[in-house]
Enzyme design. Structure first.
Site, PDB file in Angstrom:
ATOM      1  N   GLU A 110       0.829  -1.234   0.000  1.00  0.00           N
ATOM      2  CA  GLU A 110       0.000   0.000   0.000  1.00  0.00           C
ATOM      3  C   GLU A 110       0.849   1.264   0.000  1.00  0.00           C
ATOM      4  O   GLU A 110       0.483   2.271   0.625  1.00  0.00           O
ATOM      5  CB  GLU A 110      -1.009  -0.027   1.149  1.00  0.00           C
ATOM      6  CG  GLU A 110      -1.995  -1.181   0.968  1.00  0.00           C
ATOM      7  CD  GLU A 110      -3.259  -1.048   1.765  1.00  0.00           C
ATOM      8  OE1 GLU A 110      -3.713   0.089   1.982  1.00  0.00           O
ATOM      9  OE2 GLU A 110      -3.807  -2.098   2.159  1.00  0.00           O
TER      10      GLU A 110
HETATM   11  N1  COS Z   1      -5.348  11.784  -4.770  1.00  0.00           N
HETATM   12  C1  COS Z   1      -5.843  12.305  -5.922  1.00  0.00           C
HETATM   13  N2  COS Z   1      -5.096  12.510  -7.046  1.00  0.00           N
HETATM   14  C2  COS Z   1      -3.796  12.163  -6.973  1.00  0.00           C
HETATM   15  C3  COS Z   1      -3.213  11.612  -5.821  1.00  0.00           C
HETATM   16  C4  COS Z   1      -4.042  11.441  -4.687  1.00  0.00           C
HETATM   17  N3  COS Z   1      -3.568  10.930  -3.546  1.00  0.00           N
HETATM   18  N4  COS Z   1      -1.915  11.367  -6.058  1.00  0.00           N
HETATM   19  C5  COS Z   1      -1.678  11.758  -7.328  1.00  0.00           C
HETATM   20  N5  COS Z   1      -2.815  12.236  -7.876  1.00  0.00           N
HETATM   21  C6  COS Z   1      -2.999  12.798  -9.214  1.00  0.00           C
HETATM   22  C7  COS Z   1      -2.051  13.978  -9.430  1.00  0.00           C
HETATM   23  O1  COS Z   1      -2.614  15.175  -8.957  1.00  0.00           O
HETATM   24  C8  COS Z   1      -1.895  13.974 -10.931  1.00  0.00           C
HETATM   25  O2  COS Z   1      -3.055  14.572 -11.497  1.00  0.00           O
HETATM   26  P1  COS Z   1      -2.901  15.712 -12.667  1.00  0.00           P
HETATM   27  O3  COS Z   1      -2.210  15.003 -13.791  1.00  0.00           O
HETATM   28  O4  COS Z   1      -4.324  16.088 -12.948  1.00  0.00           O
HETATM   29  O5  COS Z   1      -2.073  16.778 -12.049  1.00  0.00           O
HETATM   30  C9  COS Z   1      -1.938  12.492 -11.286  1.00  0.00           C
HETATM   31  O6  COS Z   1      -2.604  11.834 -10.194  1.00  0.00           O
HETATM   32  C10 COS Z   1      -0.568  11.871 -11.457  1.00  0.00           C
HETATM   33  O7  COS Z   1       0.158  12.144 -10.257  1.00  0.00           O
HETATM   34  P2  COS Z   1       1.731  11.997 -10.174  1.00  0.00           P
HETATM   35  O8  COS Z   1       2.350  12.731 -11.320  1.00  0.00           O
HETATM   36  O9  COS Z   1       2.150  12.346  -8.796  1.00  0.00           O
HETATM   37  O10 COS Z   1       1.905  10.425 -10.448  1.00  0.00           O
HETATM   38  P3  COS Z   1       3.212   9.533 -10.439  1.00  0.00           P
HETATM   39  O11 COS Z   1       3.096   8.598 -11.572  1.00  0.00           O
HETATM   40  O12 COS Z   1       4.419  10.381 -10.310  1.00  0.00           O
HETATM   41  O13 COS Z   1       3.006   8.631  -9.124  1.00  0.00           O
HETATM   42  C11 COS Z   1       3.109   8.043  -6.802  1.00  0.00           C
HETATM   43  C12 COS Z   1       2.891   9.134  -7.868  1.00  0.00           C
HETATM   44  C13 COS Z   1       4.525   7.513  -6.799  1.00  0.00           C
HETATM   45  C14 COS Z   1       2.809   8.716  -5.490  1.00  0.00           C
HETATM   46  C15 COS Z   1       2.119   6.884  -7.057  1.00  0.00           C
HETATM   47  O14 COS Z   1       2.465   6.157  -8.219  1.00  0.00           O
HETATM   48  C16 COS Z   1       2.036   5.913  -5.905  1.00  0.00           C
HETATM   49  O15 COS Z   1       1.397   6.187  -4.875  1.00  0.00           O
HETATM   50  N6  COS Z   1       2.652   4.741  -6.064  1.00  0.00           N
HETATM   51  C17 COS Z   1       2.560   3.689  -5.074  1.00  0.00           C
HETATM   52  C18 COS Z   1       1.465   2.761  -5.447  1.00  0.00           C
HETATM   53  C19 COS Z   1       1.160   1.845  -4.326  1.00  0.00           C
HETATM   54  O16 COS Z   1       0.936   2.259  -3.204  1.00  0.00           O
HETATM   55  N7  COS Z   1       1.117   0.575  -4.638  1.00  0.00           N
HETATM   56  C20 COS Z   1       0.836  -0.405  -3.650  1.00  0.00           C
HETATM   57  C21 COS Z   1       0.084  -1.483  -4.254  1.00  0.00           C
HETATM   58  S1  COS Z   1      -1.600  -1.390  -4.080  1.00  0.00           S
HETATM   59  S2  COS Z   1      -1.900  -2.422  -2.460  1.00  0.00           S
END
Ligand code: COS
Length: 378
Positions: free
Chosen positions: A361
């Site tokens: 997560e």
């Molecule tokens: N809530 C709402 N929107 C979100 C968000 C959130 N928590 N986090 C990111 N977004 C949105 C951003 O605002 C962006 O939107 P816009 O393009 O309209 O500006 C879009 O999503 C892409 O965001 P970002 O550029 O930050 O995406 P990345 O690909 O850089 O990824 C991380 C960001 C690394 C934080 C994300 O991929 C992540 O959380 N990865 C981990 C996944 C995970 O937890 N996996 C576990 C397995 S599931 S049990």
């Protein structure tokens, strides 16, 4: 946490506590050894409604106060973290639908839960874990259907779920805005599951691949709109990270309880271990981490209740509590000394169970990226 929830939930809290102490803790100890699915325990837990804690009353659920829910997650994880993980993972799938699904999908998902089945959240792929937007699973619109193809991995409840929330790309070349999320019922032709993973810890939870091979689903199973899948997944994970923080707090509390009980009994140098300041400071550090994790999760709950953003706070809570669980479990083993290192004593399991909290997560590194992004600006 227990003092934060409404008085009318006290009886429920006490009955879950008793169930966790008497049934979950003892039986899961055995299932941890074999890796078998403890179906009887899950049946009993579902009879108590533990899979319906977050389900709104309108859809047949308990709609518990958020702090009650968090306090129960802590109790469940203190008894067995794999047990709590199964419910938390189901909550991920449910919340994706509650956050963005149609009324019909909400009713369908909650009906499946009511039949005492779990949900599963299928986002991760072999080349798309932390980089969640890099998934290769595709969904192609074909008339009134979507056809899904791909393979998801490390899916909690994958082999036991009644429904799945599956992310898939509906548009190429536009990055994460090409991702969509879908509701897929278990038993849909084309959906199958891989072999169950043999894990280091949380061995009472089920983890496997979910395979989509020309899996055709009705177009109305799209959650939200096309292209919203990544944001739905991120919002869902924000919520899930708060539950993870409470589960990790459960491991910390269990580490404290086991350590205190042992250190009061164990005599060394003519006095109980607990009388040594070096050891009592370890307990104090664990207690600081348990309490801080709870308070951070409770803060997230307060933000959620007010409809305020809480991504940063959820990532902080999850990273802090996960690191705290590893610290506490490791210190518990240190307090038990050589006994802590062998299977017959309860604390080595806590370390094995704690490790996953730094990984699933959102790894602690990803959580720090989220926090840094919010603090520094992206
Ligand atoms: N809530 C709402 N929107 C979100 C968000 C959130 N928590 N986090 C990111 N977004 C949105 C951003 O605002 C962006 O939107 P816009 O393009 O309209 O500006 C879009 O999503 C892409 O965001 P970002 O550029 O930050 O995406 P990345 O690909 O850089 O990824 C991380 C960001 C690394 C934080 C994300 O991929 C992540 O959380 N990865 C981990 C996944 C995970 O937890 N996996 C576990 C397995 S599931 S049990």
């Amino acid at each position: 946490m227990a003092y934060l929830f409404p008085e009318e939930d006290r009886d429920l809290y006490e009955s879950v506590k008793e169930f966790c102490e008497k049934e979950v803790k003892e039986q899961c100890k055995e299932f941890d050894k074999t890796g078998e699915w403890p179906s009887k325990i899950y049946d009993m837990a579902m009879d108590m409604g533990l899979h319906m804690m977050e389900v709104p009353e309108a859809y047949g659920g308990l709609e518990l106060n958020r702090t009650t829910n968090l306090a129960l997650v802590e109790l469940m994880a203190a008894a067995d973290a794999g047990f709590a993980t199964s419910f938390n993972a189901s909550s991920l799938a449910l919340n994706a639908i509650l956050i963005s699904g149609s009324e019909e999908l909400k009713h369908r998902a909650c009906k499946i839960l009511e039949e005492k089945k779990f949900g599963a959240f299928a986002l991760t792929e072999s080349d798309a874990g932390s980089d969640a937007g890099a998934g290769k699973t595709v969904a192609v619109r074909d008339g009134d259907s979507y056809v899904l193809n791909g393979r998801k991995c490390f899916i909690t409840n994958g082999g036991v779920a009644g429904f799945y929330v599956v992310t898939a790309m509906t548009k190429k070349g536009v990055g994460v805005s090409g991702m969509s999320a879908f509701f897929v019922e278990a038993g849909t032709p084309g959906l199958s599951t891989g072999a169950e993973e043999n894990k280091l810890g949380i061995r009472t939870s089920n983890t496997c691949d979910v395979v989509l091979d020309n899996c055709r689903i009705p177009a109305e199973n799209l959650i939200g709109k096309e292209g919203e899948g990544f944001k739905i997944a991120m919002k869902t994970l924000d919520h899930g990270r708060v539950l993870c923080a409470c589960a990790a707090a459960g491991i910390i509390q269990r580490s404290i309880d086991e350590s205190v009980a042992y250190a009061k009994e164990r005599i060394a140098f003519g006095k109980p271990l607990i009388k040594n300041q070096a050891l009592s400071f370890k307990i104090a550090d664990m207690a600081i981490k348990a309490e801080t994790s709870r308070q951070m999760a409770a803060h997230c709950a307060a933000l959620m209740d007010r409809g305020m953003p809480y991504s940063k706070e959820a990532a902080m809570a999850k990273a802090f509590a996960a690191d705290g669980a590893m610290f506490a479990a490791s210190e518990a083993i240190q307090i038990f000394g050589g006994y802590g290192y062998i299977h017959e004593y309860p604390v080595e399991k806590l370390l094995r169970d704690a490790k996953i909290f730094q990984i699933y997560e959102g790894t602690c590194e990803i959580c720090r990226m989220v926090v840094a992004g919010a603090v520094i600006g992206r």
